[in-house]
Enzyme design. Sequence first.
Site, PDB file in Angstrom:
ATOM      1  CG  ASP A   8      -5.728   9.543   5.125  1.00 14.52           C
ATOM      2  OD1 ASP A   8      -5.648  10.571   4.415  1.00 14.52           O
ATOM      3  OD2 ASP A   8      -6.130   9.566   6.304  1.00 14.52           O
ATOM      4  CG  HIS A  25      -2.847  14.349  -4.164  1.00 14.36           C
ATOM      5  ND1 HIS A  25      -3.326  13.540  -3.172  1.00 14.36           N
ATOM      6  CD2 HIS A  25      -3.318  15.591  -3.887  1.00 14.36           C
ATOM      7  CE1 HIS A  25      -4.055  14.258  -2.321  1.00 14.36           C
ATOM      8  NE2 HIS A  25      -4.059  15.510  -2.739  1.00 14.36           N
ATOM      9  CG  LEU A 119      -6.446  -7.207  -9.826  1.00 14.54           C
ATOM     10  CD1 LEU A 119      -6.720  -7.751  -8.433  1.00 14.54           C
ATOM     11  CD2 LEU A 119      -5.120  -6.442  -9.847  1.00 14.54           C
TER      12      LEU A 119
END
Length: 225
Positions: A8, A25, A119
């Site tokens: 966030d 962003h 991963l």
Amino acid sequence: MHVAIIMDGNGRWATKRGMPRVFGHKKGMEKVIEAVEWADDRGVDILTLYAFSTENWARPKQEVDFLMNLLVEYIDRELRNLHEKNAKIRILGSPNGLPSICVKKLDEAVELTKNNTGLEVNFAINYSALSEVERAVKNIVTNGYDEDEIDIDLIKNNLYTAGQKDPDMIIRTAGEKRLSNFLLLQAAYSEFVFRDICWPDITWEELDSCVDEFNGRKRKYGGLK
Ligand code: FPP
């Protein structure tokens, strides 16, 4: 360890610098690349990143379009690298409503990495935990299960995260202290770690400090120790 992150504060980070929100962003995407490097280096088993919620469609079209393009750009830039790392990509969320180029790239990423054993990177895209539960229930009904066959394992096996262990830790940046329709069922026993810094300011040190905080917690799962 499964680490999930609510990334966030991109908008606020940019606004504070007098820049358009999308600039945040863009920087946020660079930090996604860094977070994956960190998780791989630190031996994290699963990294789940909340990239776009179903509620995010309510943002101005220009910002939504930018985020969708950013996803495509990310896959174009990083897919080979992720594959070389032996990372396995999974998408949590619905393809319905996403631009076809986005769906194509995400499918390509999942397909290319599906046999990888390193991963696991989950991208929550067009994701809603409530819709995920609704979808699970519908799947179970469609498959004709009887009442006595329905248990929490069956429900969890019909979530997007089927077969994966639940997040041990959920990190949220930018000061907000809520789950925002993210991994509701999977978060039943997750430890929550909050940071005031905005996502574009995240660093390896900060992520390590979240793990340190997590390691200091006593997980009791309702018991006494
Ligand atoms: C929250 O910040 C962030 C988002 C809604 C998008 C997250 C996207 C990225 C980190 C980059 C792209 C992702 C990938 C996987 C390539 P906000 O815009 O809600 O910030 P604000 O609360 O300050 O407005």
